[in-house]
Design an enzyme around this catalytic site. Structure first.
Site, PDB file in Angstrom:
ATOM      1  N   TYR A 148      21.709 -76.173 -60.985  1.00 45.23           N
ATOM      2  CA  TYR A 148      22.751 -76.671 -61.875  1.00 45.23           C
ATOM      3  C   TYR A 148      22.140 -77.727 -62.938  1.00 45.23           C
ATOM      4  CZ  TYR A 148      26.625 -79.814 -63.316  1.00 45.23           C
ATOM      5  OH  TYR A 148      27.457 -80.308 -64.118  1.00 45.23           O
ATOM      6  N   ALA A 149      21.222 -78.668 -62.548  1.00 46.17           N
ATOM      7  CA  ALA A 149      20.831 -79.519 -63.487  1.00 46.17           C
ATOM      8  C   ALA A 149      19.679 -78.857 -64.637  1.00 46.17           C
ATOM      9  CB  ALA A 149      19.967 -80.421 -63.126  1.00 46.17           C
ATOM     10  N   SER A 151      20.321 -75.858 -65.825  1.00 44.25           N
ATOM     11  CA  SER A 151      21.177 -75.091 -66.626  1.00 44.25           C
ATOM     12  C   SER A 151      21.738 -76.151 -67.509  1.00 44.25           C
ATOM     13  CB  SER A 151      22.232 -74.363 -65.876  1.00 44.25           C
ATOM     14  OG  SER A 151      22.956 -75.388 -65.267  1.00 44.25           O
ATOM     15  N   LYS A 152      22.136 -77.128 -67.141  1.00 42.80           N
ATOM     16  CA  LYS A 152      22.819 -78.301 -67.980  1.00 42.80           C
ATOM     17  C   LYS A 152      21.683 -78.776 -69.058  1.00 42.80           C
ATOM     18  CE  LYS A 152      27.107 -78.386 -67.111  1.00 42.80           C
ATOM     19  NZ  LYS A 152      28.316 -78.104 -68.155  1.00 42.80           N
TER      20      LYS A 152
END
Length: 230
Positions: A148-149, A151-152
């Site tokens: 997730y991190a 991609s962000k």
């Protein structure tokens, strides 16, 4: 004069809050979402909103059709808010490598695809604005937050690079980086947490509205933390 606003992920909790904030200010809002149906009851689409569901924003052709519908209805695009995305908590050990690709597609490729296709209309606007949703968790990733991190973090780099790319135009590009957002899903996933410390969707919407405003026109390439409840 009413502006033309696009909110991707507009059927979700944050997307709804953002769309409603712009609509309340008198803007014409298009909510674009992967879900086929808006959360409001059939025939009860809020006044001034155009709902376009069932759109895969990683598909350029499908995204262009949605943009054409917005252009045909609202006559242009002044503000693009990229809310669409997803979340996954998963350790690398024992996890699925496919999760990394899925997070990249949901959080980064959706934003990159629609932004690229919307650029001609945004540059034609008197004051084009792009606001992306990054994440405080991408500043330093904890265990299980890698995919997730990453991609962000890509969203953050997209924001910075595009702001420089568009430096000679009237278009600004910024991102907001919320901490934990107070949503029903997050409450269900973390029932023992202190919900009062979480950020309200309406608070994030107000920051986005400022960045999209005339007063926010001097700000571009910024990654703005949004960490208080609001």
């Amino acid at each position: 004069m009413a502006r033309s606003i696009i909110v991707t992920g507009g059927f979700g909790v944050l997307g709804q809050a953002v769309a409603e904030a712009f609509a309340a200010a008198g803007d014409r809002v298009a909510r674009i979402d992967f879900s086929p149906e808006a959360p409001n009851a059939p025939g009860e689409t809020p006044e001034g909103m155009l709902d376009i569901g069932g759109v895969d924003l990683t598909d350029a052709a499908a995204t262009q059709r949605a943009l054409d519908q917005v252009l045909g209805t609202h006559g242009g695009i002044d503000v693009l808010v990229n809310v669409a995305g997803g979340f996954s908590w998963e350790m690398l050990e024992g996890g699925a490598i496919a999760t990394w690709g899925r997070m990249q597609a949901m959080n980064l490729l959706t934003a990159a695809t629609i932004t690229q296709l919307a650029l001609p209309a945004l540059k034609a606007s008197a004051a084009g604005r792009i606001v992306n949703i990054g994440a405080g968790a991408a500043i330093k990733a904890g265990a299980g937050m890698g995919a997730y991190a990453a991609s962000k973090s890509g969203v953050h780099r997209l924001t910075e690079a595009l702001a420089e790319e568009l430096g000679g135009t009237g278009v600004t590009v910024n991102a907001v980086l919320p901490s934990i957002i107070d949503t029903p899903t997050n409450r269900a996933d973390m029932p023992g947490a202190d919900f009062s410390a979480w950020v309200q969707p309406a608070a994030i919407a107000r920051v986005i509205a400022f960045l999209a405003s005339a007063d926010g026109g001097a700000i571009t390439g910024a990654l703005v933390p949004v960490t208080r409840g609001g």
